[in-house]
Design an enzyme around this catalytic site. Structure first.
Site, PDB file in Angstrom:
ATOM      1  N   HIS A   1       0.843  -1.212   0.000  1.00 18.32           N
ATOM      2  CA  HIS A   1       0.000   0.000   0.000  1.00 18.32           C
ATOM      3  C   HIS A   1       0.875   1.257   0.000  1.00 18.32           C
ATOM      4  CE1 HIS A   1      -2.622   3.157   1.616  1.00 18.32           C
ATOM      5  NE2 HIS A   1      -3.656   2.398   1.339  1.00 18.32           N
TER       6      HIS A   1
ATOM      7  N   GLU B   1       1.603   3.788  -3.452  1.00 14.04           N
ATOM      8  CA  GLU B   1       1.298   5.233  -3.365  1.00 14.04           C
ATOM      9  C   GLU B   1       2.515   6.063  -3.769  1.00 14.04           C
ATOM     10  OE1 GLU B   1      -1.591   6.467  -2.847  1.00 14.04           O
ATOM     11  OE2 GLU B   1      -0.866   8.519  -2.956  1.00 14.04           O
TER      12      GLU B   1
ATOM     13  N   LYS C   1       3.232   5.885  -7.498  1.00 16.87           N
ATOM     14  CA  LYS C   1       2.261   6.682  -8.261  1.00 16.87           C
ATOM     15  C   LYS C   1       2.634   8.158  -8.214  1.00 16.87           C
ATOM     16  CE  LYS C   1      -1.510   5.347  -6.194  1.00 16.87           C
ATOM     17  NZ  LYS C   1      -2.940   5.408  -5.809  1.00 16.87           N
ATOM     18  N   ASN C   2       2.988   8.626  -7.026  1.00 13.86           N
ATOM     19  CA  ASN C   2       3.313  10.052  -6.880  1.00 13.86           C
ATOM     20  C   ASN C   2       4.583  10.416  -7.656  1.00 13.86           C
ATOM     21  OD1 ASN C   2       1.108  10.269  -5.198  1.00 13.86           O
ATOM     22  ND2 ASN C   2       2.305  10.028  -3.327  1.00 13.86           N
TER      23      ASN C   2
HETATM   24  C1  LIG Z   1      -3.296  13.491  -0.331  1.00 14.13           C
HETATM   25  S1  LIG Z   1      -3.077  12.172  -1.356  1.00 14.13           S
HETATM   26  O1  LIG Z   1      -2.336  11.177  -0.716  1.00 14.13           O
HETATM   27  O2  LIG Z   1      -4.328  11.731  -1.868  1.00 14.13           O
HETATM   28  N1  LIG Z   1      -2.205  12.655  -2.633  1.00 14.13           N
HETATM   29  C2  LIG Z   1      -0.848  13.103  -2.342  1.00 14.13           C
HETATM   30  C3  LIG Z   1      -0.057  13.158  -3.614  1.00 14.13           C
HETATM   31  C4  LIG Z   1      -0.779  14.022  -4.643  1.00 14.13           C
HETATM   32  O3  LIG Z   1      -0.110  13.875  -5.858  1.00 14.13           O
HETATM   33  C5  LIG Z   1       1.132  14.431  -5.975  1.00 14.13           C
HETATM   34  C6  LIG Z   1       2.087  13.664  -6.618  1.00 14.13           C
HETATM   35  C7  LIG Z   1       3.353  14.178  -6.777  1.00 14.13           C
HETATM   36  C8  LIG Z   1       3.658  15.427  -6.272  1.00 14.13           C
HETATM   37  C9  LIG Z   1       5.016  15.929  -6.398  1.00 14.13           C
HETATM   38  C10 LIG Z   1       5.485  17.067  -7.025  1.00 14.13           C
HETATM   39  C11 LIG Z   1       4.724  18.069  -7.747  1.00 14.13           C
HETATM   40  O4  LIG Z   1       3.577  17.884  -8.097  1.00 14.13           O
HETATM   41  N2  LIG Z   1       5.338  19.171  -7.917  1.00 14.13           N
HETATM   42  C12 LIG Z   1       4.613  20.238  -8.587  1.00 14.13           C
HETATM   43  C13 LIG Z   1       5.596  21.118  -9.167  1.00 14.13           C
HETATM   44  C14 LIG Z   1       6.546  20.279 -10.003  1.00 14.13           C
HETATM   45  C15 LIG Z   1       7.474  21.182 -10.712  1.00 14.13           C
HETATM   46  C16 LIG Z   1       6.654  22.161 -11.549  1.00 14.13           C
HETATM   47  C17 LIG Z   1       7.544  23.110 -12.281  1.00 14.13           C
HETATM   48  O5  LIG Z   1       8.438  23.677 -11.613  1.00 14.13           O
HETATM   49  O6  LIG Z   1       7.276  23.301 -13.455  1.00 14.13           O
HETATM   50  C18 LIG Z   1       5.742  22.998 -10.644  1.00 14.13           C
HETATM   51  C19 LIG Z   1       4.806  22.100  -9.986  1.00 14.13           C
HETATM   52  N3  LIG Z   1       6.815  17.123  -6.841  1.00 14.13           N
HETATM   53  O7  LIG Z   1       7.216  16.075  -6.140  1.00 14.13           O
HETATM   54  C20 LIG Z   1       6.142  15.319  -5.861  1.00 14.13           C
HETATM   55  C21 LIG Z   1       6.182  14.075  -5.138  1.00 14.13           C
HETATM   56  C22 LIG Z   1       5.352  13.917  -4.056  1.00 14.13           C
HETATM   57  C23 LIG Z   1       5.388  12.711  -3.358  1.00 14.13           C
HETATM   58 CL1  LIG Z   1       4.361  12.471  -1.990  1.00 14.13          CL
HETATM   59  C24 LIG Z   1       6.236  11.690  -3.745  1.00 14.13           C
HETATM   60  O8  LIG Z   1       6.224  10.531  -3.059  1.00 14.13           O
HETATM   61  C25 LIG Z   1       7.054  11.842  -4.853  1.00 14.13           C
HETATM   62  C26 LIG Z   1       7.040  13.059  -5.551  1.00 14.13           C
HETATM   63  O9  LIG Z   1       7.827  13.266  -6.614  1.00 14.13           O
HETATM   64  C27 LIG Z   1       2.701  16.194  -5.629  1.00 14.13           C
HETATM   65  C28 LIG Z   1       1.412  15.698  -5.479  1.00 14.13           C
HETATM   66  C29 LIG Z   1      -2.187  13.527  -4.886  1.00 14.13           C
HETATM   67  C30 LIG Z   1      -2.945  13.493  -3.574  1.00 14.13           C
END
Ligand SMILES: CS(=O)(=O)N1CCC(Oc2ccc(-c3c(C(=O)NC[C@H]4CC[C@H](C(=O)O)CC4)noc3-c3cc(Cl)c(O)cc3O)cc2)CC1
Length: 380
Positions: free
Chosen positions: A240, A244, A247-248
């Site tokens: 789990h 997660e 995916k992130n």
């Molecule tokens: C509440 S939940 O559990 O349901 N869930 C949490 C997760 C969320 O989805 C995500 C996924 C990835 C990201 C993310 C970003 C990101 O997005 N950056 C943004 C900018 C990147 C550059 C960009 C630029 O400079 O051009 C401007 C934006 N960067 O690093 C990560 C990251 C996060 C985790 Cl936790 C990780 O394990 C690995 C990662 O790489 C954020 C959110 C859905 C909801």
């Protein structure tokens, strides 16, 4: 008349059982008991411990902000807990017999099924709250505190139920892997769980982005360099968390590099030391500002209307949900942790820490007491 008496009785029982602290078990105790299991012993322990764990969290449910408790969804979850508490009380002073043991097992399965949608239903309750009432910072804090404790309590109750029903139930669907002790694998091969989680996250990534990052995997076994890294753990919990995180990472990498011919790989480093098993999932996905990290674990922030399945046939890779906060609870449940280290403009490291020794992997259980109830009073 009967109802009032019955309600008063339940309330008395709730006060009685909530006075006891839950008794944490270590994964070693689960394993040692499961290797020479006695159903009557398990029944005698659970018919008290389960009502204690339910009563402790039910007392906190009753302290929730009225505006949340009044929502149809939170009220439904409250009713599920009350019904399950009543179901278990039927066994309180019964003489043990084979018939009673069978009925107890059946009740546990019914309770587990009743609560299967608790997370989604509470998320709906949070949505109903946000849509109908202003939510101040204090209410948000108490909801964050409560949901962490509700879901940790739920993880622990489902662990107890799963161990009993897997060891003593007659459910033929259970593909009893002879090596496993209930839901626990005494020799959980970490690399195989990492690969499973990666492959399944990759499948979703390919569906959504038509491409996905490769995996680079490295093992570092401190004391036995060439031996596979194994841990006594619950494979489904580890899966789990890793699913997660992959995916992130894939979402960040594809969003940050999606316009390029090739995207950088996601790197998994698995290490075993004297105390810790660590699984670090690293990506070059652009990272996220330090000020935003806490929001990723925030239930209120991450609760939004679920994209309807019909509107978007492909499930968004890391959609709105509670994947990350729940993953951290799974890690913390047996004295581990899940930590994010992001460098904005570059990428993110996510580390899952597990206890290397099963004797140190003790359940972390929320306890209802003056401190916890004071938290609600000062933050409502
Ligand atoms: C509440 S939940 O559990 O349901 N869930 C949490 C997760 C969320 O989805 C995500 C996924 C990835 C990201 C993310 C970003 C990101 O997005 N950056 C943004 C900018 C990147 C550059 C960009 C630029 O400079 O051009 C401007 C934006 N960067 O690093 C990560 C990251 C996060 C985790 Cl936790 C990780 O394990 C690995 C990662 O790489 C954020 C959110 C859905 C909801």
């Amino acid at each position: 008349m009967r109802t009032t008496v019955a309600v008063r009785n339940i309330s008395k029982m709730l006060d009685h059982f909530s006075q006891y602290n839950p008794s944490p078990l270590s994964i070693k105790q689960f394993i040692d008991f499961g290797r020479n299991p006695c159903e009557r012993t398990s029944f005698t322990f659970l018919r008290k411990e389960l009502p204690v764990r339910l009563a402790n969290i039910m007392k906190e449910i009753h302290l929730l902000p009225e505006n949340l408790l009044r929502t149809p969804s939170a009220n439904l979850v409250n009713q599920w807990y009350a019904q399950s508490f009543k179901d278990l009380l039927k066994f309180k002073d019964l003489e043990v017999s084979d018939k009673i043991l069978t009925q107890f097992c059946e009740s546990l399965i019914m309770i587990r099924n009743r609560h299967s949608d608790t997370v989604q239903t509470m998320a709906q309750g949070v949505l109903e709250l946000k849509e109908n009432y202003p939510v101040d910072q204090q209410t948000e804090n108490s909801i964050q505190y409560f949901l962490d404790r509700l879901y940790m309590s739920r993880i622990s109750i489902r662990m107890l139920i799963n161990q009993h029903t897997l060891l003593f139930g007659t459910d033929l669907n259970v593909t009893s892997n002879s090596r496993h002790v209930g839901s626990i694998d005494p020799n959980c091969d970490v690399v195989s769980i990492v690969r499973d989680a990666y492959e399944n996250a990759r499948f979703l990534c390919d569906q959504y982005y038509l491409a996905s990052p490769e995996l680079q995997l490295f093992e570092h076994n401190r004391n036995m360099p060439n031996a596979p890294i194994q841990v006594v753990y619950v494979p489904s919990h580890l899966y789990h968390m890793l699913f997660e995180l992959f995916k992130n990472s894939m979402r960040a990498v594809m969003e940050f590099h999606g316009d390029k011919e090739t995207v950088p790989p996601v790197v998994a480093n698995i290490s075993l030391g004297n105390e810790d098993v660590c699984i670090k999932v690293s990506d070059i996905g652009g990272g996220i500002a330090r000020s935003q990290i806490e929001l990723l674990f925030n239930y209120m922030y991450s609760t939004a209307p679920q994209p309807s399945k019909s509107a978007s046939p492909t499930v968004p890779l890391a959609g709105y949900g509670y994947g990350l906060p729940l993953s951290r609870l799974y890690a913390r449940y047996l004295q581990g942790d899940l930590v994010l280290q992001s460098c904005e403009g570059f990428g993110t490291d996510a580390v899952v820490y597990l206890k290397a020794l099963s004797s140190e992997a003790n359940e972390l259980l929320p306890v209802f007491n003056k401190t916890s109830s004071r938290f609600y009073k000062t933050t409502i």
